[in-house]
Design a protein around this motif. Structure first.
Motif, PDB file in Angstrom:
ATOM      1  N   ARG A  89       4.818   6.689   6.454  1.00 39.18           N
ATOM      2  CA  ARG A  89       5.428   5.727   5.290  1.00 39.18           C
ATOM      3  C   ARG A  89       6.768   5.810   5.742  1.00 39.18           C
ATOM      4  O   ARG A  89       7.717   6.561   6.183  1.00 39.18           O
ATOM      5  CB  ARG A  89       5.489   6.945   4.249  1.00 39.18           C
ATOM      6  CG  ARG A  89       5.937   6.265   2.823  1.00 39.18           C
ATOM      7  CD  ARG A  89       5.745   7.325   1.823  1.00 39.18           C
ATOM      8  NE  ARG A  89       4.320   7.585   1.056  1.00 39.18           N
ATOM      9  CZ  ARG A  89       3.688   8.774   1.241  1.00 39.18           C
ATOM     10  NH1 ARG A  89       4.329   9.825   1.805  1.00 39.18           N
ATOM     11  NH2 ARG A  89       2.547   9.015   0.940  1.00 39.18           N
TER      12      ARG A  89
ATOM     13  N   LEU B  99       9.749  12.095  -5.406  1.00 40.27           N
ATOM     14  CA  LEU B  99       8.874  11.579  -4.652  1.00 40.27           C
ATOM     15  C   LEU B  99       8.537  12.805  -3.426  1.00 40.27           C
ATOM     16  O   LEU B  99       7.482  12.883  -3.083  1.00 40.27           O
ATOM     17  CB  LEU B  99       9.079  10.129  -3.943  1.00 40.27           C
ATOM     18  CG  LEU B  99       9.183   9.148  -4.751  1.00 40.27           C
ATOM     19  CD1 LEU B  99       9.561   8.014  -4.279  1.00 40.27           C
ATOM     20  CD2 LEU B  99       7.791   8.877  -5.285  1.00 40.27           C
TER      21      LEU B  99
ATOM     22  N   VAL C 159      10.448   4.532   3.733  1.00 39.63           N
ATOM     23  CA  VAL C 159      10.955   4.253   2.623  1.00 39.63           C
ATOM     24  C   VAL C 159      12.346   3.911   2.643  1.00 39.63           C
ATOM     25  O   VAL C 159      13.065   4.742   3.214  1.00 39.63           O
ATOM     26  CB  VAL C 159      10.545   5.189   1.430  1.00 39.63           C
ATOM     27  CG1 VAL C 159      11.216   5.094   0.126  1.00 39.63           C
ATOM     28  CG2 VAL C 159       9.184   5.468   1.361  1.00 39.63           C
TER      29      VAL C 159
ATOM     30  N   VAL D  75       8.237   0.703   2.108  1.00 40.75           N
ATOM     31  CA  VAL D  75       8.628   0.298   0.626  1.00 40.75           C
ATOM     32  C   VAL D  75       9.986   0.367   0.805  1.00 40.75           C
ATOM     33  O   VAL D  75      10.965   1.074   1.385  1.00 40.75           O
ATOM     34  CB  VAL D  75       8.272   1.847  -0.212  1.00 40.75           C
ATOM     35  CG1 VAL D  75       9.268   1.825  -1.601  1.00 40.75           C
ATOM     36  CG2 VAL D  75       6.967   1.837  -0.445  1.00 40.75           C
TER      37      VAL D  75
ATOM     38  N   ASP E  46       0.736  -1.240  -0.054  1.00 36.50           N
ATOM     39  CA  ASP E  46      -0.164   0.071  -0.041  1.00 36.50           C
ATOM     40  C   ASP E  46       0.870   1.262  -0.079  1.00 36.50           C
ATOM     41  O   ASP E  46       0.230   2.367   0.238  1.00 36.50           O
ATOM     42  CB  ASP E  46      -1.038   0.111   1.239  1.00 36.50           C
ATOM     43  CG  ASP E  46      -0.153   0.099   2.541  1.00 36.50           C
ATOM     44  OD1 ASP E  46       1.082   0.186   2.293  1.00 36.50           O
ATOM     45  OD2 ASP E  46      -0.744  -0.293   3.619  1.00 36.50           O
ATOM     46  N   GLY E  47       2.236   0.997  -0.080  1.00 41.49           N
ATOM     47  CA  GLY E  47       3.059   2.231  -0.074  1.00 41.49           C
ATOM     48  C   GLY E  47       3.404   2.736   1.016  1.00 41.49           C
ATOM     49  O   GLY E  47       4.327   3.853   1.139  1.00 41.49           O
ATOM     50  N   SER E  48       2.857   2.327   2.357  1.00 37.99           N
ATOM     51  CA  SER E  48       3.426   2.613   3.456  1.00 37.99           C
ATOM     52  C   SER E  48       4.809   2.091   3.919  1.00 37.99           C
ATOM     53  O   SER E  48       5.391   2.519   4.708  1.00 37.99           O
ATOM     54  CB  SER E  48       2.350   2.271   4.573  1.00 37.99           C
ATOM     55  OG  SER E  48       2.182   0.754   4.652  1.00 37.99           O
TER      56      SER E  48
ATOM     57  N   VAL F 189       9.704  -1.313  -4.853  1.00 41.91           N
ATOM     58  CA  VAL F 189       9.434  -0.450  -5.791  1.00 41.91           C
ATOM     59  C   VAL F 189      10.712   0.070  -6.715  1.00 41.91           C
ATOM     60  O   VAL F 189      11.818   0.174  -6.101  1.00 41.91           O
ATOM     61  CB  VAL F 189       8.690   0.852  -5.400  1.00 41.91           C
ATOM     62  CG1 VAL F 189       8.507   1.754  -6.511  1.00 41.91           C
ATOM     63  CG2 VAL F 189       7.433   0.289  -4.938  1.00 41.91           C
TER      64      VAL F 189
ATOM     65  N   HIS G 110       3.333   3.451  -9.115  1.00 42.65           N
ATOM     66  CA  HIS G 110       2.886   3.806  -7.686  1.00 42.65           C
ATOM     67  C   HIS G 110       2.722   5.079  -6.968  1.00 42.65           C
ATOM     68  O   HIS G 110       1.733   5.141  -6.338  1.00 42.65           O
ATOM     69  CB  HIS G 110       4.506   3.039  -6.994  1.00 42.65           C
ATOM     70  CG  HIS G 110       4.574   1.752  -6.887  1.00 42.65           C
ATOM     71  ND1 HIS G 110       3.995   0.798  -5.859  1.00 42.65           N
ATOM     72  CD2 HIS G 110       5.055   0.933  -7.707  1.00 42.65           C
ATOM     73  CE1 HIS G 110       4.235  -0.296  -6.357  1.00 42.65           C
ATOM     74  NE2 HIS G 110       4.868  -0.247  -7.507  1.00 42.65           N
ATOM     75  N   TRP G 111       3.329   5.942  -7.636  1.00 44.91           N
ATOM     76  CA  TRP G 111       2.963   7.352  -7.283  1.00 44.91           C
ATOM     77  C   TRP G 111       2.987   8.220  -8.470  1.00 44.91           C
ATOM     78  O   TRP G 111       3.576   7.964  -9.259  1.00 44.91           O
ATOM     79  CB  TRP G 111       4.306   7.961  -6.382  1.00 44.91           C
ATOM     80  CG  TRP G 111       4.259   7.234  -4.914  1.00 44.91           C
ATOM     81  CD1 TRP G 111       3.314   7.528  -3.898  1.00 44.91           C
ATOM     82  CD2 TRP G 111       5.252   6.326  -4.408  1.00 44.91           C
ATOM     83  NE1 TRP G 111       3.689   6.864  -2.914  1.00 44.91           N
ATOM     84  CE2 TRP G 111       4.714   6.111  -3.344  1.00 44.91           C
ATOM     85  CE3 TRP G 111       6.365   5.857  -4.929  1.00 44.91           C
ATOM     86  CZ2 TRP G 111       5.616   5.321  -2.401  1.00 44.91           C
ATOM     87  CZ3 TRP G 111       7.166   5.062  -3.905  1.00 44.91           C
ATOM     88  CH2 TRP G 111       6.784   4.729  -2.876  1.00 44.91           C
TER      89      TRP G 111
ATOM     90  N   TRP H  93       4.996  13.892  -2.474  1.00 47.77           N
ATOM     91  CA  TRP H  93       4.270  13.956  -1.222  1.00 47.77           C
ATOM     92  C   TRP H  93       3.954  15.191  -0.585  1.00 47.77           C
ATOM     93  O   TRP H  93       3.160  15.337  -0.062  1.00 47.77           O
ATOM     94  CB  TRP H  93       5.305  13.261  -0.325  1.00 47.77           C
ATOM     95  CG  TRP H  93       5.440  11.604  -0.572  1.00 47.77           C
ATOM     96  CD1 TRP H  93       4.725  11.005  -1.381  1.00 47.77           C
ATOM     97  CD2 TRP H  93       6.681  11.053  -0.401  1.00 47.77           C
ATOM     98  NE1 TRP H  93       5.389   9.665  -1.280  1.00 47.77           N
ATOM     99  CE2 TRP H  93       6.359   9.475  -0.863  1.00 47.77           C
ATOM    100  CE3 TRP H  93       7.678  11.150   0.441  1.00 47.77           C
ATOM    101  CZ2 TRP H  93       7.355   8.549  -0.848  1.00 47.77           C
ATOM    102  CZ3 TRP H  93       8.835  10.273   0.301  1.00 47.77           C
ATOM    103  CH2 TRP H  93       8.628   8.906  -0.103  1.00 47.77           C
TER     104      TRP H  93
ATOM    105  N   VAL I 105       8.542   3.976 -10.560  1.00 45.12           N
ATOM    106  CA  VAL I 105       8.110   5.349 -10.013  1.00 45.12           C
ATOM    107  C   VAL I 105       7.812   6.273 -11.495  1.00 45.12           C
ATOM    108  O   VAL I 105       6.986   7.039 -11.578  1.00 45.12           O
ATOM    109  CB  VAL I 105       9.189   6.009  -9.122  1.00 45.12           C
ATOM    110  CG1 VAL I 105       8.692   7.573  -9.014  1.00 45.12           C
ATOM    111  CG2 VAL I 105       9.184   5.074  -7.877  1.00 45.12           C
TER     112      VAL I 105
END
Ligand code: SF4
Length: 893
Positions: free
Chosen positions: A523, A242, A525, A225, A221-223, A562, A572-573, A246, A567
């Motif tokens: 999040r 990114l 990353v 990564v 869910d991208g939280s 990812v 994803h984003w 964000w 990207v």
């Protein structure tokens, strides 16, 4: 005051900046806490240790060791070989023990090594205080304070396990507590991610530590990564994109490594940079000092001299640097003909050569026997004075710092008790002072930048987005193996000296990784580039723990991994992506078309440039065309190149002295006399075998040459003779190695070469242009007589190569056409090349798509036998223009 204290909190921390508060809370690591504590206790303040202060301590400790070393302590043998290095190591042991609570007394049952350390401690030679000594002083002051009941702090929150602090720190905390300071542990991180998110799953498994969550619960869910990219630069660009996507709040960065790449990307994406200062030894001012000190010793290393001439910050002005660097690349040594003539030309051009004489040509001390310490001090002071006089013009913080280090080096030399210092000892002192390099700003910390820390342990408050930059194994700082043996540790513990066990440090380190992950709310990353600066990167060890605890199989791991490409493809984003085509590489064109009018007759042609003209006209146009100069970075020749240089110079030297037929001892003496001026690297340590072999090879070759001349009653008429002749509207120039006079009165051309392979082939195929040009120039000088005979003499083998055996009294010859034929064919070829160039077409001969030269310049097939054509691509092996003509890119096309 209620400071927050942790072993990783010296430097940037997150404690003051989070939305949850903390403003006004001091946040200190050991250095910060000791500094503040000392201030409150009225003790001298220990500033951050600099390498200069450390150098003074190490030197003082080495003097102390020198007094005791005769007693056969455990370090005696090492100390004899390397006093400074050994002192550095033993002093670090001593400091570790003092920090652990040792007071310098003998430890019962500790063994000979601890006894030797105690003996060193008893010595009354002064030793400047280090951080451990300041801590010991603070402990004593606290003991007295305890009696007066005045707590310096209301409370101290310690972020890490108390057992991860050395024994004396634990005692200090205990004394603070007794004085009324509350010792607290901050609340443990408790997660707080959105329930059911991937990050929440990670938090739960990290907190309960027992079981694992089935991997099927991880959704991607991208939280949580793992962000992968092929290179650091690509990873940085993706992260910067990114951060923009964000928006607010900006993430907090843990900067594991390669900070400048991240800052470049942030700047390129319009985000305020985090700032970076990097220590380096490769600062010009440091290189200047180390090179000048090294050049005080013999043997001289020509690479060091070239390094000096390469530096933009040096006592030599640019024309001097350029000219002397070229001379050095032509003949790597000092004082021989080329060096002297380069100096002469500089004087004629109005430049001062005094700096060369003062800094490079000064008398040298033998590296093994050493230089008087007083003279080395004088040299270092002189360098310091020069730096001092150049601080104002440069206004450089690096020069100021170098000057300070220079003063430190001078101070060490003043205190040095050895009357002389060999080269290696002096290098150790220089290393001691300069080894950590000098820090200089690489990028600026800008207002409004995202928050950042250097270690996960410094993330002490929750944050929304956490980016762990360079989440790679290379960025971990794992504890060292214990330096002390089991019996020593037992005895130390019994004496109340408590070192931190490596397993405790490791456990604490691992906990700090987990704690940082637990403080991310929205999040986390973790950025893993595959390659950095040409090195393969392995993921951080915490990566394996996450995979294991979440029981991630390949599919689940794939859901939270990812790539930079994902990207950019917006899988994803939704980052803003502007696709730009890469700039095309220079095309490999078989001919360049330029404005008509390139002429070849305005300058002088050497045999080399003439050969290049018919080998590859593009190379000729870029390197030799009149008015065109290709500047190369001068480099010290090596291998066969330097052998050939020495061979030429030796024959020239002996021939001019009339002693070509000298005995072997005289020839060897001549070689030894010439080597420092023309092949100085052969005198460096490790080169004695090469020099010995070369001496033998050259002696045999010179004797063979002398025998050949004697057997054929030939005499040497000229050595290194400059030749010039007008031919087909161009000036032919060259320098002939040896002009011989045969017994019948005719001239003979002898060109010296090192090896024979290529030159034999040139003779066999009628392409020995160099010999042909020399013979032509000589013949044009006296056209009535017959053309001179020609030969190469291969010094490596001591053999003559010629197509005219009778002229040199040989029975065997190289089977090839007469050398003069090359000139006749060249005379037919050059006009056609001239016409092609004048029309604005420059053929390129070494590409896959190239036409043979004769075809490219329009010579009919039936006439090609009468022309000179070299092998296509023959000249490419030693041509540095492959990137310009496109040959280097052909593989990629
Ligand atoms: S690399 Fe070969 S083809 Fe290219 S310019 Fe040099 S000699 Fe010519």
């Amino acid at each position: 005051m209620r400071p927050l204290v942790g072993r990783r909190l010296d430097g940037a921390t997150l404690a003051l900046v989070d939305e949850l508060g903390g403003v006004g809370t001091p946040c200190w690591g050991p250095t910060g806490l000791l500094r503040d504590l000392s201030l409150r206790l009225g003790l001298p303040i220990k500033s951050a240790p600099s390498s200069a202060q450390d150098a003074a301590r190490v030197a003082a400790f080495a003097r102390r060791m020198a007094r005791l070393v005769a007693r056969e302590a455990f370090y005696a043998k090492s100390f004899e070989m390397d006093p400074i290095g050994t002192a550095e190591m033993v002093l670090s042991w001593r400091d570790t023990l003092v920090e652990a609570g040792w007071d310098g007394e003998r430890v019962a049952g500790g063994g000979p090594r601890l006894d030797a350390l105690a003996e060193l401690e008893e010595h009354d030679d002064p030793l400047p205080s280090g951080a451990a000594d300041h801590l010991a002083a603070a402990e004593v002051a606290l003991l007295m304070l305890h009696q007066q009941h005045r707590p310096p702090y209301e409370s101290i929150e310690i972020t890490d396990d108390i057992d991860a602090w050395p024994g004396r720190w634990r005692r200090v905390f205990s004394l603070l507590q007794q004085a009324g300071t509350q010792i607290l542990r901050p609340s443990e991180p408790s997660g707080g991610a959105e329930p059911g998110s991937d990050l929440d799953h990670l938090h739960r498994v990290l907190l309960d530590g027992r079981g694992a969550t089935p991997s099927s619960e991880v959704r991607g869910d991208g939280s949580l990564v793992f962000l992968e990219a092929p290179t650091t630069q690509q990873a940085a660009d993706t992260v910067a994109a990114l951060v923009n996507e964000w928006g607010s709040p900006a993430p907090v960065f843990i900067r594991g490594g390669e900070r400048s790449a991240l800052d470049h990307a942030l700047r390129a994406h319009g985000i305020a940079t985090l700032g970076d200062a990097r220590p380096s030894r490769d600062r010009a001012a440091i290189q200047l000092v180390t090179a000048l000190v090294d050049l005080a010793f013999a043997p001289l290393d020509p690479h060091r001299v070239l390094e000096l001439f390469d530096l933009t910050f040096s006592p030599f002005v640019a024309p001097v640097r350029r000219s002397m660097a070229r001379a050095l690349a032509d003949a790597p040594g000092i004082g021989d003909v080329r060096w002297q003539s380069a100096k002469r030309r500089l004087v004629e051009a109005g430049h001062s050569i005094a700096p060369i004489e003062a800094w490079i040509e000064r008398a040298r001390w033998d590296g093994d026997h050493g230089a008087p310490t007083a003279d080395l001090l004088e040299l270092v002071e002189r360098i310091g004075l020069w730096l001092q006089s150049h601080i104002a013009p440069t206004r450089s913080e690096v020069v100021v710092a170098t000057l300070e280090r220079c003063a430190q080096l001078a101070d060490l030399l003043r205190r040095e008790e050895r009357p002389t210092l060999p080269r290696i000892a002096m290098r150790r002192l220089v290393d001691l002072v300069f080894s950590e390099g000098i820090s200089a700003s690489v990028s600026t910390e800008q207002c409004g930048r995202p928050h950042h820390v250097d270690h996960p342990g410094a993330v002490v408050l929750p944050c929304s987005n956490l980016v762990w930059w360079h989440f790679v194994a290379a960025s971990t700082r794992l504890p060292h193996r214990a330096r002390f043996r089991h019996n020593e540790l037992t005895a130390l513990a019994a004496a109340g000296v408590r070192l931190v066990a490596p397993e405790t440090l490791l456990a604490e380190e691992a906990w700090q990784w987990r704690a940082a992950a637990l403080r991310a709310r929205q999040r986390l990353v973790m950025v893993v580039p595959a390659w950095n600066r040409g090195e393969r990167m392995a993921p951080h060890p915490f990566h394996d723990e996450i995979v294991a605890r979440l029981m991630l199989d390949e599919r689940a791991l794939g859901r939270i991994t990812v790539s930079g490409a994902d990207v950019l493809a917006r899988r994803h984003w939704h980052v803003d992506v502007e696709h730009m085509a890469p700039l095309p590489l220079p095309a490999a064109r078989p001919a360049w078309h330029v404005s008509p009018g390139i002429t070849i007759g305005d300058g002088s042609f050497t045999p080399r440039s003439l050969q290049t003209l018919v080998e590859c006209p593009l190379r000729w146009a870029l390197e030799h065309r009149p008015g065109q100069r290709a500047r190369r970075v001068p480099a010290i020749p090596h291998g066969a190149q330097v052998n050939g240089l020495l061979a030429h110079r030796l024959v020239q030297y002996l021939a001019q002295a009339g002693s070509l037929n000298a005995d072997p001892a005289t020839i060897r003496a001549a070689i030894d006399r010439l080597v420092p001026g023309i092949a100085a690297q052969l005198l460096l340590p490790g080169m004695s075998f090469e020099l010995h072999q070369l001496r033998h090879q050259l002696t045999v070759a010179v004797m063979a040459l002398a025998r050949l001349l004697e057997a054929n009653a030939m005499t040497i008429e000229a050595v290194e003779e400059d030749l010039a002749a007008a031919w087909m509207g161009v000036n032919l120039v060259g320098r002939l190695d040896l002009r011989l006079r045969r017994a019948d009165g005719r001239d003979a051309v002898l060109d010296l070469k090192w090896g024979r392979g290529k030159h034999r082939k040139d003779l066999e195929t009628g392409r020995a242009l160099q010999l042909a040009v020399y013979a032509l120039a000589l013949h044009l000088r006296a056209p009535a007589g017959p053309a001179p005979s020609t030969a190469y003499f291969a010094m490596a083998q001591g053999t003559l190569l010629t197509t005219e055996p009778g002229a040199f009294g040989l029975r065997e010859s190289v089977n090839g056409p007469p050398v003069g034929e090359a000139i006749e064919r060249l005379a037919r070829t050059v006009p056609a090349v001239r016409t092609t160039l004048a029309a604005g077409t420059i053929p390129v001969t070494g590409l896959r798509t190239s036409l043979p030269l004769l075809e490219a310049i329009g010579i009919p097939r039936a006439e090609r036998e009468q022309h000179l054509e070299l092998e296509p691509g023959d000249g490419c092996a030693h041509c540095s223009l492959g990137a310009v003509c496109g040959r280097d890119w052909e593989e990629l096309a």
